[in-house]
Enzyme design. Structure first.
Site, mmCIF file in Angstrom:
data_model
loop_
_atom_site.group_PDB
_atom_site.id
_atom_site.type_symbol
_atom_site.label_atom_id
_atom_site.label_comp_id
_atom_site.label_asym_id
_atom_site.label_seq_id
_atom_site.Cartn_x
_atom_site.Cartn_y
_atom_site.Cartn_z
ATOM 1 N N LYS A 223 0.840 -1.197 0.000
ATOM 2 C CA LYS A 223 0.000 0.000 0.000
ATOM 3 C C LYS A 223 0.869 1.238 0.000
ATOM 4 O O LYS A 223 1.845 1.316 0.756
ATOM 5 C CB LYS A 223 -0.873 -0.025 1.277
ATOM 6 C CG LYS A 223 -1.715 1.194 1.528
ATOM 7 C CD LYS A 223 -3.175 0.905 1.254
ATOM 8 C CE LYS A 223 -4.032 2.133 1.156
ATOM 9 N NZ LYS A 223 -3.755 2.988 -0.009
ATOM 10 N N LYS B 145 5.605 2.512 8.210
ATOM 11 C CA LYS B 145 4.385 3.185 8.697
ATOM 12 C C LYS B 145 3.303 2.145 8.992
ATOM 13 O O LYS B 145 2.637 2.202 10.024
ATOM 14 C CB LYS B 145 3.854 4.172 7.640
ATOM 15 C CG LYS B 145 4.744 5.360 7.425
ATOM 16 C CD LYS B 145 4.126 6.356 6.447
ATOM 17 C CE LYS B 145 5.182 7.300 5.932
ATOM 18 N NZ LYS B 145 4.668 8.442 5.190
ATOM 19 N N LYS C 224 4.876 1.967 -3.372
ATOM 20 C CA LYS C 224 4.896 3.376 -3.783
ATOM 21 C C LYS C 224 5.015 3.471 -5.284
ATOM 22 O O LYS C 224 5.607 2.606 -5.925
ATOM 23 C CB LYS C 224 6.086 4.099 -3.139
ATOM 24 C CG LYS C 224 5.902 5.598 -3.046
ATOM 25 C CD LYS C 224 4.988 5.967 -1.898
ATOM 26 C CE LYS C 224 4.683 7.449 -1.816
ATOM 27 N NZ LYS C 224 4.037 7.809 -0.551
ATOM 28 N N THR D 299 -3.446 13.071 7.070
ATOM 29 C CA THR D 299 -2.008 13.189 7.329
ATOM 30 C C THR D 299 -1.771 14.311 8.339
ATOM 31 O O THR D 299 -1.053 14.136 9.326
ATOM 32 C CB THR D 299 -1.247 13.457 6.020
ATOM 33 O OG1 THR D 299 -1.511 12.367 5.133
ATOM 34 C CG2 THR D 299 0.245 13.562 6.249
ATOM 35 N N ASN E 142 -1.360 19.568 0.636
ATOM 36 C CA ASN E 142 -2.341 18.798 1.419
ATOM 37 C C ASN E 142 -1.919 18.732 2.883
ATOM 38 O O ASN E 142 -2.674 19.124 3.783
ATOM 39 C CB ASN E 142 -2.501 17.393 0.818
ATOM 40 C CG ASN E 142 -3.361 16.503 1.689
ATOM 41 O OD1 ASN E 142 -2.914 16.018 2.724
ATOM 42 N ND2 ASN E 142 -4.601 16.311 1.303
ATOM 43 N N SER F 255 -6.311 5.751 4.967
ATOM 44 C CA SER F 255 -6.440 5.008 3.705
ATOM 45 C C SER F 255 -6.865 3.568 4.002
ATOM 46 O O SER F 255 -7.686 2.992 3.289
ATOM 47 C CB SER F 255 -5.118 4.982 2.947
ATOM 48 O OG SER F 255 -5.051 6.039 2.027
HETATM 49 P P1 NAD Z 1 1.275 18.589 -2.122
HETATM 50 O O1 NAD Z 1 1.616 18.363 -3.526
HETATM 51 O O2 NAD Z 1 -0.149 18.749 -1.755
HETATM 52 O O3 NAD Z 1 2.055 19.910 -1.596
HETATM 53 C C1 NAD Z 1 3.447 20.010 -1.698
HETATM 54 C C2 NAD Z 1 3.876 21.359 -1.128
HETATM 55 O O4 NAD Z 1 5.303 21.391 -1.124
HETATM 56 C C3 NAD Z 1 3.407 22.558 -1.941
HETATM 57 O O5 NAD Z 1 3.129 23.660 -1.114
HETATM 58 C C4 NAD Z 1 4.639 22.848 -2.836
HETATM 59 O O6 NAD Z 1 4.699 24.207 -3.273
HETATM 60 C C5 NAD Z 1 5.747 22.552 -1.828
HETATM 61 N N1 NAD Z 1 7.023 22.280 -2.495
HETATM 62 C C6 NAD Z 1 7.247 21.549 -3.624
HETATM 63 N N2 NAD Z 1 8.560 21.591 -3.943
HETATM 64 C C7 NAD Z 1 9.164 22.337 -2.979
HETATM 65 C C8 NAD Z 1 10.495 22.753 -2.740
HETATM 66 N N3 NAD Z 1 11.475 22.431 -3.588
HETATM 67 N N4 NAD Z 1 10.751 23.514 -1.647
HETATM 68 C C9 NAD Z 1 9.761 23.875 -0.798
HETATM 69 N N5 NAD Z 1 8.472 23.522 -0.969
HETATM 70 C C10 NAD Z 1 8.190 22.770 -2.047
HETATM 71 O O7 NAD Z 1 1.968 17.406 -1.308
HETATM 72 P P2 NAD Z 1 1.518 16.774 0.081
HETATM 73 O O8 NAD Z 1 0.580 15.675 -0.191
HETATM 74 O O9 NAD Z 1 1.158 17.870 1.031
HETATM 75 O O10 NAD Z 1 2.892 16.100 0.535
HETATM 76 C C11 NAD Z 1 3.910 16.863 1.183
HETATM 77 C C12 NAD Z 1 4.858 15.886 1.874
HETATM 78 O O11 NAD Z 1 4.116 15.099 2.804
HETATM 79 C C13 NAD Z 1 5.545 14.875 0.930
HETATM 80 O O12 NAD Z 1 6.828 14.582 1.408
HETATM 81 C C14 NAD Z 1 4.661 13.648 1.035
HETATM 82 O O13 NAD Z 1 5.343 12.464 0.697
HETATM 83 C C15 NAD Z 1 4.313 13.717 2.510
HETATM 84 N N6 NAD Z 1 3.119 12.941 2.843
HETATM 85 C C16 NAD Z 1 1.907 13.253 2.292
HETATM 86 C C17 NAD Z 1 0.794 12.467 2.602
HETATM 87 C C18 NAD Z 1 -0.580 12.769 2.062
HETATM 88 O O14 NAD Z 1 -1.518 12.036 2.409
HETATM 89 N N7 NAD Z 1 -0.763 13.813 1.266
HETATM 90 C C19 NAD Z 1 0.937 11.382 3.467
HETATM 91 C C20 NAD Z 1 2.188 11.117 4.030
HETATM 92 C C21 NAD Z 1 3.277 11.909 3.708
#
Ligand code: NAD
Length: 419
Positions: free
Chosen positions: A75, A99, A111, A195, A226, A353
């Site tokens: 997953k 996790k 992934k 998250t 997000n 999830s």
């Molecule tokens: P997202 O695409 O919704 O948002 C990403 C954010 O990061 C945006 O604000 C973008 O502008 C910023 N960003 C992108 N490149 C960047 C850079 N070089 N420097 C600074 N900021 C930058 O993504 P998300 O879902 O919020 O995920 C963010 C992190 O959280 C990731 O590492 C992801 O793996 C992790 N994560 C997300 C989830 C989920 O359910 N969405 C779950 C677990 C972990």
């Protein structure tokens, strides 16, 4: 032992393997266990031709990694990003295993990733890419094999196209093939914000241990997508003062607190807010500003040997996957900064999830309150388990999280006769 300067050169996969090896050694497992778990069991590379709006064809490269399915189906999310690499996808699949182990879910980690820039693509192009990816990986995924979800730059709409494509291929409705779907297609209440909710739960535990409360705490959040934007919303409601937020293009900082409702209202769908103000600073500058809690919630390799000595936070909570290097972890820990590692802090997404998948399999849907209560119970127990492991074995929180997160998988592999 690899010298500190050398560990800074390691890619995310090599870094993960190093900590995994230490964790397995500490638990006295044999070398065969490390050999089995250091790489995903299965990796599929795909090339997806997509007809672009101008009539030309672009071929995109993508991957799906399945770390280990001893515990159950794999997953994990699908990332759309120009910089995603195969090493990153493999590492992300391993982190997903941990996790799931920490949260005691009946899954291994998986992934996916596609090298593309969704910010430069039309909705039609994104839909054709999403459907093409599902056709390319359809043989190895499914509700009892490998269940994808959203990650960076993918969302509920993309999950909906993918679910629709998979259902066409299989010729029956398959909501349990993918999670993070819109509610009307079998999504779970609370998945969107899960998250960030999880980050909030572990943050409260960490702040309590560090001797302060989230209410009134000054918080910096890197990334306003997000994870970052929901987190800002929850913390603002809890009475925290959000002094810094950032996106891919720059950072906003105000020691008196930013106007979070305004930023939430005006952010775009890619989590961009730096275009809303004139006096931006860089992400790097923001990370080093004074605060009580620092939350990297964007991309990997943000807290390193170079900036860890200058971080002015009491607690670091990793909402992003892989934001801190090994040397960064060491420096922060030695400086007495409590670091809540990614595999624990950002597990809320995969936990809800899992709830979504359970609801799809049952065809019976829960209230948001039920989702929240179950999430809180699981994550509080996971935090306690990691913290106690760290105390007992005198390790940092990351190594402790790897130990606690891998234990169930190793036992499952042993019972199956794989090691
Ligand atoms: P997202 O695409 O919704 O948002 C990403 C954010 O990061 C945006 O604000 C973008 O502008 C910023 N960003 C992108 N490149 C960047 C850079 N070089 N420097 C600074 N900021 C930058 O993504 P998300 O879902 O919020 O995920 C963010 C992190 O959280 C990731 O590492 C992801 O793996 C992790 N994560 C997300 C989830 C989920 O359910 N969405 C779950 C677990 C972990």
């Amino acid at each position: 032992m690899i010298a500190a300067a050398k560990t800074e050169q390691l890619n995310v996969l090599e870094r993960t393997q190093l900590v995994m090896e230490q964790a397995l050694n500490k638990m006295s497992y044999g070398k065969d266990v490390y050999e089995l778990l250091k790489e995903p069991q299965r990796l599929l590379t795909v090339r997806i031709p997509v007809r672009m709006d101008d009539g030309t064809t672009t071929v995109f490269t993508g991957w799906r990694a399945q770390h280990n399915d001893a515990v159950g189906p794999t997953k994990g999310g699908i990332r759309f990003h120009p910089d995603v690499t195969v090493e990153e996808v493999k590492a992300l699949s391993i982190w997903m295993s941990m996790k799931c182990g920490l949260a005691n879910l009946p899954y291994g980690g998986g992934k996916g990733g596609i090298q593309c820039d969704p910010r430069a693509m039309s909705m039609g192009e994104l839909e054709r890419l999403s459907r093409g990816y599902v056709r390319a990986i359809s043989q190895i995924v499914g509700p009892t094999k490998d269940i994808p979800a959203p990650d960076v730059y993918t969302n509920a709409q993309i999950m909906a196209w993918m679910m629709d494509e998979y259902s066409h291929i299989r010729e029956f409705d398959s909501p349990g093939f993918i999670t993070g779907k819109p509610l009307v297609l079998g999504g779970s209440l609370g998945r969107d914000s899960s998250t960030a909710k999880g980050v909030t739960i572990v943050m409260k535990e960490a702040a309590r241990l560090a001797g302060f409360s989230v209410q009134g705490a000054r918080v910096i959040i890197q990334g306003f997508g997000n994870a970052g934007s929901y987190l800002a919303q929850f913390l603002h409601k809890e009475g925290a003062i959000i002094v810094g937020v950032s996106d891919a293009y720059g950072a906003l900082y105000d020691p008196d607190g930013l106007d979070i409702p305004y930023l939430l209202d005006r952010r775009d769908s890619f989590g961009t807010v730096s275009n809303l103000v004139e006096n931006c600073i860089t992400n790097e500058e923001m990370l080093q500003k004074p605060c009580d809690i620092l939350v990297p919630a964007a991309i990997s390799n943000q807290l390193t040997a170079a900036n860890a000595p200058h971080i002015q936070a009491k607690v670091v909570v990793e909402a992003a996957n892989g934001p801190t290097t090994l040397e960064g972890t060491k420096i922060l820990t030695e400086r007495g900064i409590l670091l809540v590692p990614d595999v624990l802090a950002s597990a809320g997404g995969v936990i809800v999830s899992y709830f979504e998948w359970v609801q799809n399999n049952q065809g019976y849907y829960w209230t948001e309150q039920e989702v929240d209560e179950k999430l809180e119970a699981i994550l509080t127990a996971a935090f306690t388990s990691v913290y106690n492991t760290a105390q007992q074995h005198e390790t940092d929180m990351r190594l402790a999280a790897y130990m606690a997160g891998l234990k169930k998988m190793v036992e499952a592999c042993t019972y199956r006769g794989w090691v």
